[in-house]
Design an enzyme around this catalytic site. Structure first.
Site, PDB file in Angstrom:
ATOM      1  CD  GLU A  12      -2.764  -1.380   0.103  1.00 29.84           C
ATOM      2  OE1 GLU A  12      -3.221  -0.348  -0.441  1.00 29.84           O
ATOM      3  OE2 GLU A  12      -3.020  -2.523  -0.314  1.00 29.84           O
ATOM      4  CE  LYS A  37       0.240  -7.660  -8.603  1.00 27.16           C
ATOM      5  NZ  LYS A  37       0.981  -6.699  -7.756  1.00 27.16           N
ATOM      6  CB  THR A  41      -2.842 -11.764  -3.387  1.00 27.70           C
ATOM      7  OG1 THR A  41      -2.282 -10.516  -2.960  1.00 27.70           O
ATOM      8  CG2 THR A  41      -1.727 -12.687  -3.857  1.00 27.70           C
ATOM      9  CD  GLU A 110       2.069  -3.640  -9.606  1.00 24.80           C
ATOM     10  OE1 GLU A 110       1.463  -3.534  -8.513  1.00 24.80           O
ATOM     11  OE2 GLU A 110       1.586  -3.254 -10.690  1.00 24.80           O
ATOM     12  N   GLY A 111       5.838  -6.718  -8.779  1.00 18.52           N
ATOM     13  CA  GLY A 111       5.834  -7.728  -7.735  1.00 18.52           C
ATOM     14  C   GLY A 111       4.649  -7.611  -6.803  1.00 18.52           C
ATOM     15  N   GLY A 113       3.888  -6.808  -3.035  1.00 17.08           N
ATOM     16  CA  GLY A 113       4.478  -6.320  -1.796  1.00 17.08           C
ATOM     17  C   GLY A 113       5.967  -6.049  -1.966  1.00 17.08           C
ATOM     18  N   PRO A 201       2.794  12.209  -6.901  1.00 17.80           N
ATOM     19  CG  PRO A 201       2.241  14.251  -7.852  1.00 17.80           C
ATOM     20  CD  PRO A 201       2.781  12.901  -8.200  1.00 17.80           C
ATOM     21  N   GLY A 203      -2.614  10.515  -4.349  1.00 18.02           N
ATOM     22  CA  GLY A 203      -3.906  10.647  -5.015  1.00 18.02           C
ATOM     23  C   GLY A 203      -3.846  10.624  -6.524  1.00 18.02           C
TER      24      GLY A 203
END
Length: 254
Positions: A12, A37, A41, A110-111, A113, A201, A203
């Site tokens: 995140e 990807k 998950t 893209e991993g 986490g 940035p 958002g």
């Protein structure tokens, strides 16, 4: 650079938005792009995953490929084991990336986490895939407290394995950065030993796709097909000078 691994220093922190921005900037520069990807998950069968989000933001010319999907938001190995589904080997991921690289100028892998999250029972990670491909890895880091340690640990893991770290991008740069974020911006390069290659940035993923695509190159440095410059950005956000208060005698008197 035809294949680039994109890894977060945690979860995140804006990894998918950064991947989308890199894709958008590369497309704007006239390059053909695929986003791979390996393991998605925590997303249901009919829900759009991270690769689909990259297409939404970066444009329909981007090719999206997902190799496996697991219902629970866990590490791929754990999620696969709990769901009774097959895990992914690094060889399968590398083969998929190599296949995409034959028809695309840039393949973004893209991993899930962080760099050393397990993909299978043998403990293989995104770092193992990078080793098979001989591909550089971009680290997506958070802005606030804790990022120096996590980013430096990931950079050391890359060096220990003889892998190339391309640089660091701050995945969600706050509109009003606090003191820690401003200091971290300057210290990330010294701590990790990797160049700062952008700041997206906060958002940005909520922008309309056309605005996202137009802005993406301004968030990323030249190695990522952008126009962003670390020196200019650092000069914009210098940490304020230390000013002791009456309750704080300061380092000299402590």
């Amino acid at each position: 650079m035809s294949v680039l691994m994109v890894s977060g220093t945690g979860t995140e922190i804006g990894k998918t938005v950064v991947t989308s921005a890199i894709a958008a900037a590369a497309v704007a520069a006239g390059r053909s792009v695929a986003v791979l990807k390996p393991a998605q998950t925590g997303v249901g069968p009919q829900e759009p995953g991270d690769a689909a989000e990259a297409v939404r933001l970066a444009g329909s010319s981007v090719t999206a490929v997902e190799l496996a999907r697991y219902p629970e938001p866990l590490a791929p190995d754990t999620a696969a084991r709990r769901s009774g589904l097959a895990t992914l080997s690094p060889e399968r991921i590398a083969e998929a990336a190599e296949r995409l690289s034959r028809d695309h100028d840039l393949v973004l892998v893209e991993g899930a986490g962080g760099l050393l999250v397990r993909f299978d029972e043998a403990g293989n990670t995104l770092a193992d895939v990078a080793g098979l491909l001989g591909a550089p890895t971009l680290l997506v880091a958070q802005a606030g407290l804790g990022t120096l340690s996590s980013t430096t640990l990931a950079a050391e893991a890359l060096r220990t394995r003889g892998l190339t770290g391309l640089g660091v991008v701050v995945g969600s740069w706050p509109a009003s950065p606090d003191l820690a974020a401003r200091c971290n911006l300057a210290d990330l390069t010294k701590s990790s030993g990797l160049p700062l290659l952008g700041a997206v940035p906060e958002g940005s993923g909520t922008l309309a796709p056309d605005r996202f695509r137009a802005a993406a190159p301004t968030w990323l440095a030249e190695p990522l097909s952008g126009t962003w410059q670390a020196s200019t950005f650092l000069a914009t956000w210098p940490p304020p000078p230390y000013t002791p208060t009456p309750a704080d005698p300061g380092p000299a008197d402590a």
